[in-house]
Design an enzyme around this catalytic site. Structure first.
Site, PDB file in Angstrom:
ATOM      1  CD  GLU A 132      -7.618  -4.230  -0.363  1.00 34.43           C
ATOM      2  OE1 GLU A 132      -7.112  -4.143   0.756  1.00 34.43           O
ATOM      3  OE2 GLU A 132      -7.035  -3.857  -1.398  1.00 34.43           O
TER       4      GLU A 132
ATOM      5  CD  GLU B 283      -4.180  -7.241   1.726  1.00 34.92           C
ATOM      6  OE1 GLU B 283      -4.031  -6.457   2.684  1.00 34.92           O
ATOM      7  OE2 GLU B 283      -3.577  -8.312   1.643  1.00 34.92           O
TER       8      GLU B 283
ATOM      9  CB  THR C 291      -0.974  -0.043   1.208  1.00 35.63           C
ATOM     10  OG1 THR C 291      -1.617  -1.304   1.236  1.00 35.63           O
ATOM     11  CG2 THR C 291      -1.999   1.025   1.196  1.00 35.63           C
TER      12      THR C 291
HETATM   13  N1  GLU Z   1      -5.778  -4.366   2.814  1.00 37.54           N
HETATM   14  C1  GLU Z   1      -5.210  -3.402   3.662  1.00 37.54           C
HETATM   15  C2  GLU Z   1      -6.252  -2.612   4.414  1.00 37.54           C
HETATM   16  O1  GLU Z   1      -7.158  -2.119   3.834  1.00 37.54           O
HETATM   17  C3  GLU Z   1      -4.442  -2.468   2.832  1.00 37.54           C
HETATM   18  C4  GLU Z   1      -3.460  -1.837   3.610  1.00 37.54           C
HETATM   19  C5  GLU Z   1      -2.193  -2.619   3.717  1.00 37.54           C
HETATM   20  O2  GLU Z   1      -2.194  -3.845   3.670  1.00 37.54           O
HETATM   21  O3  GLU Z   1      -1.208  -1.950   3.874  1.00 37.54           O
HETATM   22  O4  GLU Z   1      -6.180  -2.479   5.582  1.00 37.54           O
END
Ligand code: GLU
Length: 669
Positions: free
Chosen positions: A484, A465, A445
């Site tokens: 995700e 994700e 991210t």
């Molecule tokens: N899937 C993660 C979330 O929405 C994205 C953020 C990450 O993994 O850094 O929390």
């Protein structure tokens, strides 16, 4: 050293409110290389971090330069440049944010892009309106709560296999966010925002060491799908630091979008290719791992504008992401829980990095994550008692569980329902608890922040994700697909006895619970800070750490970002802490770690050993000094964080660096 008393804080609030209301106040001078902190001048900071160029080698992002014409802080220099160029041509923060995102898709393809989703927090200066555009990926209509059960796969492999199969691809939202943001709040066309990214995708760019490392090591997952390998490991050889990366397929996709608009992505030829691509599955699960997204799911995707959740912390208002993210609520609970302690007061043992400070932070994290595991999910599908979770009386009952002399036993979730003002149905009903999220996902991210010359602010956390998402590149179109849906409960927490769903169980059309926490901090009605971080569940803690650094420890934005962070993402409370990078000064000492261990905290390693070896998050932030109108940025050296701005305030002393900017930008001071 003493923290400001409550009266002192009130005086500070009033003084700053008066400053912000007046245009005629004198301009305060800040020494070169020094950012203003949130404390009043003269208030002793809670930590002595290297404040000047003499104390540390000056990395590019250690740049105390002030601007008036807008600032971008981004994790990659080319994306920062794209945003700065838009501002320079008269665009606003929303325009810049769109250009940055498209460029990030090119230069940081492993972290974010049009195959993913995100939350764009916006403050519109002229309307005094703060809201988020929710571009979270959605489960397709054919999704089911048990879709990840995958009984034939050994438990240890289930996550890896599901997360690299089409089954975990959510209906992407990033392009819809950018389109919506530009049409409603921007001044440039989608094609203009795409142009710089198209050029760099076509001509190529030299990859940085972070992308090279991610190409060399995909985190022990089962490898790239062939189209991804063809781009990043041509001929089986991973592209190295400095290699030229050209992405003609991605350039073609961006050209299609520039010409035909987002329709070609959500309903046209790209939609067809995307749906076909997510029908990939890993061998052990074969048909079970095939994605369930249809053309209809893509055509039906819509962003949602949502109000942020807001908490007051020592006179500052922190606005952060509401459900489907757990980010704002969990950060908010932590801040409210620690507010009764004199954080930042080294004289009372609450200086930065002291055992007492870290102990209290850890306990607040454990309590908040216990609540998160039970209560938070997509509130379009499950009732989330937002007002109860942030109710001061409720949070006080939770905070009262924190003892200064010992670590508490594993806390259960509390019951915020009696404190919740919303009509959430039967108040005796509790949602079924789910498994705690103990996974550390530090390098996924991206977060970036923008302020423009009018004071519009964007704080955007954007993701596919995991690093590389599913590892599936849409053949012929050059962008990666997210995974995700792995943010949902893998095993449903549905309670058959009561019929209650798990707050974060998979359901058709539902958004998986996120941890993303794009924050904007206000003094009164005026925004003063924007920041956020990647890092899965650790995002919440990075934002919490940085908030305390700014408000309690008196750090500048760059100091607050550089300082080592500590994170706990479950009630059981395994501690993850930083301390390996040379720019993190001071580190958490072994003596501090031992003090935490002796309180019972699960710091990695044995007594006497350094267990603080993690890297947590990547925070990019901007600051608006209400007293002067000056704008600053801070960016994270955990990646290639870069701050660029316009209308640089003229150098004021011999130590000021980077004279190049003076040729490029106007000076007005
Ligand atoms: N899937 C993660 C979330 O929405 C994205 C953020 C990450 O993994 O850094 O929390």
């Amino acid at each position: 050293m003493h923290a400001p008393s409550p009266l002192g804080r009130l005086a500070l609030s009033l003084a700053l409110a008066a400053f912000s209301a007046s245009c005629a106040l004198p301009v305060a001078a800040h020494p070169p290389g020094h950012h203003p902190s949130l404390r009043t001048p003269g208030t002793p900071p809670g930590i002595v971090l290297p404040p000047t160029d003499e104390d540390v080698p000056a990395p590019p992002a250690w740049d105390g330069v002030a601007f008036r014409g807008g600032v971008v802080s981004v994790s990659h220099p080319l994306a920062a440049q794209a945003g700065r160029d838009v501002l320079a041509r008269g665009g606003n923060a929303i325009d810049a944010a769109a250009a940055i995102q498209f460029m990030l898709n090119v230069v940081e393809p492993q972290f974010s892009g049009i195959g993913g989703g995100g939350f764009m927090m916006i403050h519109l200066a002229h309307r005094h309106r703060t809201f988020a555009i929710d571009g979270r990926e959605k489960a397709p209509a054919a999704a089911t709560p048990t879709q990840f059960v995958l009984t034939d796969v050994p438990a240890a492999q289930r996550f890896t296999i599901a997360s690299t199969s089409g089954l975990s691809v959510g209906v992407p939202g990033t392009l819809a966010v950018l389109d919506h943001a530009l049409r409603r709040y921007g001044t440039i066309r989608l094609s203009e925002a795409l142009a710089p990214a198209i050029e760099v995708a076509e001509k190529g760019f030299r990859i940085n060491r972070f992308l090279a490392a991610n190409i060399a090591n995909d985190g022990g997952r089962t490898g790239f799908q062939p189209e991804t390998a063809a781009v990043f490991r041509p001929g089986g050889v991973p592209l190295a630091d400095g290699a030229l990366l050209v992405q003609p397929d991605l350039a073609k996709t961006f050209r299609l979008i520039a010409r035909h608009g987002p329709k070609v992505f959500y309903q046209g030829e790209i939609a067809q290719a995307l749906v076909a691509a997510q029908q990939r599955s890993r061998t052990p699960v074969a048909a079970e791992g095939v994605g369930r997204m249809t053309l209809q799911d893509l055509a039906d995707y819509r962003v949602v504008e949502r109000d942020p959740v807001k908490v007051d912390y020592r006179g500052w208002t922190v606005a952060d992401m509401a459900p489907p993210s757990s980010g704002g609520l969990t950060v908010g609970q932590m801040l409210e829980m620690v507010e009764r302690f004199p954080m930042g007061d080294a004289g009372q043992g609450f200086g930065f990095g002291s055992p007492t400070t870290l102990h209290v932070m850890t306990e607040a994290m454990r309590l908040a994550f216990a609540d998160r595991a039970v209560w938070m999910g997509d509130e379009d599908f499950v009732p989330v008692p937002k007002t109860g979770l942030l109710n001061p009386e409720y949070v006080a009952t939770r905070s009262a569980m924190i003892s200064l002399t010992s670590r508490m036993a594993t806390p259960a979730a509390g019951n915020p329902l009696p404190y919740d003002t919303a009509a959430t149905g039967n108040r005796n009903v509790r949602l079924a608890p789910e498994k705690e999220d103990t996974e550390q996902r530090p390098s996924h991210t991206t977060h970036y922040s923008v302020v423009d010359k009018w004071g519009n602010v964007v704080s955007f956390t954007t993701t596919i994700e995991a690093t590389w998402g599913t590892g599936i590149t849409v053949p012929g179109y050059g962008f990666l697909l997210n995974n995700e849906l792995t943010d949902f409960n893998f095993d449903p927490a549905f309670n058959p006895a009561t019929g209650n769903p798990g707050a974060n169980d998979v359901a058709p059309g539902k958004r998986p619970r996120s941890s993303m926490a794009p924050a904007i901090v206000f003094k009164g009605r005026e925004p003063v800070l924007a920041y956020g971080s990647p890092g899965g569940a650790t995002i919440i803690n990075s934002v919490f750490n940085v908030t305390l650094n700014l408000i309690d420890h008196g750090m500048s934005i760059q100091q607050a970002i550089n300082a080592p962070r500590l994170s706990v993402t479950s009630a059981t409370g395994t501690v993850s802490c930083e301390g390996v990078e040379p720019f993190m000064q001071p580190k958490f000492s072994v003596a501090t770690q031992d003090a935490l261990r002796s309180l019972g905290h699960l710091v990695p390693g044995a007594a006497g050993a350094n267990g603080c070896t993690a890297t947590i998050g990547s925070v990019q932030g901007v600051v608006i000094d209400l007293r002067t109108g000056r704008q600053y940025g801070g960016a994270d050296l955990r990646r290639e964080g870069t701050v660029l701005g316009l209308k640089r305030v003229k150098a004021q002393g011999p130590k000021d660096r980077d004279k190049r900017d003076e040729r490029d930008d106007e000076t007005d001071d």
